[in-house]
Design a protein around this motif. Structure first.
Motif, PDB file in Angstrom:
ATOM      1  N   TYR A   1       7.561 103.674 104.110  1.00  0.00           N
ATOM      2  CA  TYR A   1       6.199 104.196 103.952  1.00  0.00           C
ATOM      3  C   TYR A   1       5.453 104.376 105.267  1.00  0.00           C
ATOM      4  O   TYR A   1       4.831 105.426 105.470  1.00  0.00           O
TER       5      TYR A   1
ATOM      6  N   GLY B   1       1.487 104.070  98.732  1.00  0.00           N
ATOM      7  CA  GLY B   1       2.890 104.378  98.469  1.00  0.00           C
ATOM      8  C   GLY B   1       3.663 103.141  98.071  1.00  0.00           C
ATOM      9  O   GLY B   1       4.408 103.144  97.086  1.00  0.00           O
ATOM     10  N   ILE B   2       3.444 102.049  98.826  1.00  0.00           N
ATOM     11  CA  ILE B   2       4.181 100.818  98.542  1.00  0.00           C
ATOM     12  C   ILE B   2       3.760 100.240  97.189  1.00  0.00           C
ATOM     13  O   ILE B   2       4.596  99.778  96.407  1.00  0.00           O
TER      14      ILE B   2
ATOM     15  N   VAL C   1      14.937  96.905 104.136  1.00  0.00           N
ATOM     16  CA  VAL C   1      13.872  96.702 103.147  1.00  0.00           C
ATOM     17  C   VAL C   1      13.182  98.033 102.877  1.00  0.00           C
ATOM     18  O   VAL C   1      13.027  98.864 103.768  1.00  0.00           O
TER      19      VAL C   1
ATOM     20  N   LEU D   1       9.086  99.530  90.381  1.00  0.00           N
ATOM     21  CA  LEU D   1      10.122  98.496  90.318  1.00  0.00           C
ATOM     22  C   LEU D   1       9.820  97.490  89.211  1.00  0.00           C
ATOM     23  O   LEU D   1      10.707  97.093  88.458  1.00  0.00           O
TER      24      LEU D   1
ATOM     25  N   GLU E   1       8.863  92.757 108.475  1.00  0.00           N
ATOM     26  CA  GLU E   1      10.253  93.212 108.538  1.00  0.00           C
ATOM     27  C   GLU E   1      10.361  94.736 108.627  1.00  0.00           C
ATOM     28  O   GLU E   1      11.437  95.273 108.836  1.00  0.00           O
ATOM     29  N   PHE E   2       9.221  95.420 108.416  1.00  0.00           N
ATOM     30  CA  PHE E   2       9.254  96.879 108.487  1.00  0.00           C
ATOM     31  C   PHE E   2       9.540  97.309 109.916  1.00  0.00           C
ATOM     32  O   PHE E   2       9.126  96.678 110.871  1.00  0.00           O
ATOM     33  N   LEU E   3      10.246  98.435 110.033  1.00  0.00           N
ATOM     34  CA  LEU E   3      10.593  98.906 111.381  1.00  0.00           C
ATOM     35  C   LEU E   3       9.519  99.854 111.897  1.00  0.00           C
ATOM     36  O   LEU E   3       9.801 100.964 112.304  1.00  0.00           O
ATOM     37  N   ASP E   4       8.269  99.400 111.887  1.00  0.00           N
ATOM     38  CA  ASP E   4       7.231 100.356 112.270  1.00  0.00           C
ATOM     39  C   ASP E   4       6.523  99.995 113.556  1.00  0.00           C
ATOM     40  O   ASP E   4       5.550 100.627 113.930  1.00  0.00           O
TER      41      ASP E   4
ATOM     42  N   ARG F   1       5.434 102.187  94.470  1.00  0.00           N
ATOM     43  CA  ARG F   1       6.855 101.832  94.402  1.00  0.00           C
ATOM     44  C   ARG F   1       7.031 100.456  93.738  1.00  0.00           C
ATOM     45  O   ARG F   1       7.901 100.282  92.888  1.00  0.00           O
TER      46      ARG F   1
ATOM     47  N   ARG G   1       3.727 108.330 109.367  1.00  0.00           N
ATOM     48  CA  ARG G   1       3.727 108.743 110.766  1.00  0.00           C
ATOM     49  C   ARG G   1       4.198 110.189 110.904  1.00  0.00           C
ATOM     50  O   ARG G   1       3.647 110.964 111.681  1.00  0.00           O
TER      51      ARG G   1
ATOM     52  N   PHE H   1      -1.549  96.304 107.889  1.00  0.00           N
ATOM     53  CA  PHE H   1      -1.818  97.698 108.234  1.00  0.00           C
ATOM     54  C   PHE H   1      -3.300  97.977 108.430  1.00  0.00           C
ATOM     55  O   PHE H   1      -3.711  99.125 108.463  1.00  0.00           O
TER      56      PHE H   1
ATOM     57  N   LEU I   1      13.036  93.156  97.836  1.00  0.00           N
ATOM     58  CA  LEU I   1      13.531  94.524  97.970  1.00  0.00           C
ATOM     59  C   LEU I   1      12.652  95.317  98.928  1.00  0.00           C
ATOM     60  O   LEU I   1      13.123  96.037  99.805  1.00  0.00           O
ATOM     61  N   MET I   2      11.353  95.142  98.735  1.00  0.00           N
ATOM     62  CA  MET I   2      10.386  95.899  99.530  1.00  0.00           C
ATOM     63  C   MET I   2      10.312  95.355 100.956  1.00  0.00           C
ATOM     64  O   MET I   2      10.137  96.104 101.902  1.00  0.00           O
ATOM     65  N   GLY I   3      10.486  94.066 101.084  1.00  0.00           N
ATOM     66  CA  GLY I   3      10.442  93.433 102.405  1.00  0.00           C
ATOM     67  C   GLY I   3       9.043  93.027 102.802  1.00  0.00           C
ATOM     68  O   GLY I   3       8.068  93.604 102.338  1.00  0.00           O
TER      69      GLY I   3
ATOM     70  N   ILE J   1      -0.073 104.391 103.355  1.00  0.00           N
ATOM     71  CA  ILE J   1       1.086 103.494 103.362  1.00  0.00           C
ATOM     72  C   ILE J   1       1.013 102.520 102.191  1.00  0.00           C
ATOM     73  O   ILE J   1       1.962 102.381 101.409  1.00  0.00           O
TER      74      ILE J   1
ATOM     75  N   GLY K   1      10.159  98.780 102.164  1.00  0.00           N
ATOM     76  CA  GLY K   1       8.825  98.996 102.716  1.00  0.00           C
ATOM     77  C   GLY K   1       8.825  99.797 104.009  1.00  0.00           C
ATOM     78  O   GLY K   1       7.841 100.432 104.354  1.00  0.00           O
ATOM     79  N   THR K   2       9.958  99.760 104.723  1.00  0.00           N
ATOM     80  CA  THR K   2      10.072 100.478 105.995  1.00  0.00           C
ATOM     81  C   THR K   2       9.725 101.961 105.867  1.00  0.00           C
ATOM     82  O   THR K   2       9.167 102.564 106.776  1.00  0.00           O
TER      83      THR K   2
END
Lengths: 543, 106
Positions: free
Chosen positions: B50, A59-60, B45, A67, A95-98, A63, B55, A47, A89-91, A56, B47-48
């Motif tokens: 955040y 926040g992660i 997952v 956990l 793998e994030f869909l961003d 989290r 955004r 990022f 779990l977090m990925g 971002i 992390g998606t």
């Protein structure tokens, strides 16, 4: 034996860290800490171009802290498996869909751009996890696929004794090769398998990077020039409150000093090579004649010498230039190309060392030849005249526009004859000529000495003294030297021309004198020598 | 054109709508959003969430406020803005149209 093995696997001693992850205090095992740190570094790298990076990642991290702290109530220490579960779990960032939708055109362009790194899979990094100094050797080993970095270290050590260049070479690599900071860097360092997953990942990464490249140009430059250190470093010291703040500060301080030293070495090196580069151009233009005079010089070996020299000096300049453009354009040097360049450079150094050692061996033995020439003293005044000849009797060397008749002996440093005048003990008028040369062995040395053109000539009352040596056709300069010692009986009148006068400093205070006579206390002006009138001197003395 | 890409894009759009929907009803904490989304298997997952949240925040559709928690550090609670509420209404409208269209044509 069994017992110790069990101890090793089950009850290995490990450090425990107290960390603060997203504001949540955790007690964590050292190995688990490393994995967590790598993951967070990956995250920050992923990022790093995003404006909302802090938001971002904060926040992660929070989290993740939640956990991991779920089991902390009963005093459990965060273990590797707990960290791995949480990360799963977090990925992974990839793998994030961003991802923003990409232009397909850009994608294909990128594919060709990074084709080589897909093909070869490996990138050159320094491995700071397995290091003695800067992790250069372990990084190189990983890159070359050698499992034990020890071998690479041994090669470097041998090169220190052999040529002494590897110290410099190591520093250079230390500066050039980036450090493997995250897990993905380490994967790249060892080479990942090329599969569809990796392929698409690399392509999207490339697309993102290209897009952000120019956008971030300004801020990136200012950050790097300001020497703030990488954003990752800042994050590590900020987010991880490791127990011993004091030690942390010291380590930070030391690493800052080190970074400064590295930068300083870098800029000094750049300056040094720029200077050498200029000198090389001057040298190659003007110095090919000097190269010809090297003992083992032939047309081929001279070409070889010039090429190796140009590579030895030119490649580091290329590297530094590339490093600089890397700062500006954020691009990476293709690892295969850089490997070939480094290889060529090493080969050049070895080749050059070979040339030098070959030339040096020509200086091994020395030989001196002495001969005597009897001179005729039956003249009223003996006139000594200096003669300057081309120092080597080779046609191509005559290109140098030196007017030998007009030139001073000062123009031939290293080739001048050592001239001495001495009182003759037995009233005879003679001279001793000695010629010295060096070569691989005694025989060759005496042959070489023999071939030096140095002798005295007498025409009636004129004695012609060669003021410099003349080497034989096709001979090289191997520290040849020659001397002429002239023994003069007392009472003889002698005169010298300007060149001979200039080559003998002890005549400096007798410039007005033209005719000398050897007396008990050295040369003195002859009695019948009128001062300040050279033409008359000759007339009177010949009368 | 890949099915995988389309799926990801669709999922992302739906995810945004769901997050907005949750934040429209009440102030929500990211971990609560995650739990609900996981129940409905909308995210793989965690992390998606955040990057998506940030955004939405950047687009001025949601805003957050800090709240003390019983245990641990203060937490960010997200809530839709007025702009976010009207955006959500439009999204829902579009969604219903889409669902109708898909229902009728498949």
């Amino acid at each position: 034996m069994l017992l110790t093995n069990q101890l090793k696997t089950n009850q290995r001693m490990n450090n425990i860290f107290h960390i603060n992850l997203g504001g949540i205090p955790l007690t964590i095992d050292e190995d688990a800490y490393k994995i967590l740190k790598d993951y967070l570094l990956d995250l920050h790298n992923h990022f790093k171009d995003s404006e909302e990076k802090e938001e971002i990642t904060d926040g992660i991290e929070q989290r993740l802290g939640e956990l991991l702290s779920e089991n902390q109530d009963n005093g459990a220490i965060v273990s590797i498996s707990m960290v791995e579960n949480a990360i799963e779990l977090m990925g992974r960032p990839s793998e994030f869909l961003d991802e923003e939708p990409d232009d397909s055109a850009e994608k294909t362009e990128d594919k060709s751009f990074d084709w080589s790194s897909l093909k070869f899979g490996r990138r050159l990094f320094r491995d700071q996890d397995d290091n003695v100094l800067g992790g250069v050797c372990s990084g190189l080993s990983a890159y070359l696929g050698i499992k034990e970095p020890v071998f690479m270290r041994i090669i470097f050590l041998i090169l220190i004794f052999g040529f002494g260049v590897s110290i410099f070479f190591y520093l250079l690599l230390w500066i050039i090769i980036p450090e493997a900071k995250s897990n993905s860097d380490r994967l790249k360092m060892r080479g990942e398998p090329v599969n569809v997953d990796n392929l698409s990942k690399i392509i999207t990464e490339q697309a993102n990077r290209l897009g952000k490249k120019f956008q971030n140009l300004g801020e990136d430059l200012s950050e790097k020039m300001g020497g703030k250190g990488s954003s990752n470093k800042g994050f590590a010291s900020k987010e991880f409150n490791i127990d011993n703040e004091f030690i942390r500060t010291i380590i930070d301080g030391i690493s800052k000093v080190f970074q400064f030293i590295k930068k300083a070495i870098g800029s000094i090196g750049l300056f040094y090579f720029a200077l050498l580069w200029v000198l090389l151009f001057i040298g190659l233009n003007k110095g090919h004649i000097a190269l010809d005079l090297l003992p083992s010089a032939t047309a081929t070996s001279n070409l070889y010498t010039m090429i190796t020299l140009a590579l030895i000096i030119g490649l580091p300049i290329f590297f530094f230039g590339y490093k600089f453009s890397q700062l500006i354009f954020k691009s990476k040097l293709n690892s295969t190309v850089s490997g070939v360049l480094v290889g060529t450079w090493i080969a050049s150094i070895i080749g050059f060392s070979f040339i030098v050692s070959k030339n040096v061996s020509e200086y091994a033995e020395s030989s001196t030849i002495t001969e005597t020439i009897v001179l005729d003293a039956n003249h009223e005044t003996i006139q000594f005249t200096g003669l300057v000849k081309p120092f080597i009797n080779q046609p191509e060397l005559k290109q140098i526009s030196i007017d030998f008749k007009e030139s001073n002996i000062d123009d031939f440093v290293g080739f001048e004859t050592n001239i001495q005048f001495k009182e003759s003990k037995d009233d005879s008028f003679y001279c001793l000529i000695n010629k010295t040369a060096r070569a691989k062995n005694k025989k060759l040395a005496s042959q070489r000495a023999e071939s030096i053109d140095l002798s005295l000539e007498q025409n009636n009352d004129e004695v012609i003294i060669p003021l410099n040596l003349q080497l034989a056709v096709n001979d090289k300069f191997v520290a040849q030297s020659g001397g002429i010692t002239i023994f003069i009986p007392k009472g003889i009148q002698v005169s010298f021309d300007d060149r001979v006068m200039k080559s003998m400093p002890y005549f400096a205070d007798m410039e007005s004198c033209k005719v000398f006579q050897l007396t008990d206390d050295g040369f003195n002006c002859a009695k019948n020598n009128p001062i300040n009138s050279s033409e008359e001197v000759i007339e009177e003395t010949t009368l | 054109m890949k099915a995988e890409n389309t799926k990801a894009q669709m999922r992302k759009g739906v995810l945004e709508m769901c997050i907005l929907g949750m934040a429209a009803k009440q102030e929500v904490y990211p971990s609560d959003i995650i739990n609900k989304l996981k129940e409905s298997e909308l995210i793989v997952v965690e992390g998606t969430l955040y990057p998506l949240l940030s955004r939405l925040k950047k687009a001025n559709l949601v805003d957050y406020s800090w709240k003390e928690s019983k245990a641990g550090p203060p937490r960010k609670y997200y809530r839709t803005t007025d702009e976010g509420n009207s955006f959500l209404l439009k999204l829902k409208e579009n969604w219903l149209q889409l669902v109708n269209a898909v229902d009728q044509s498949t």
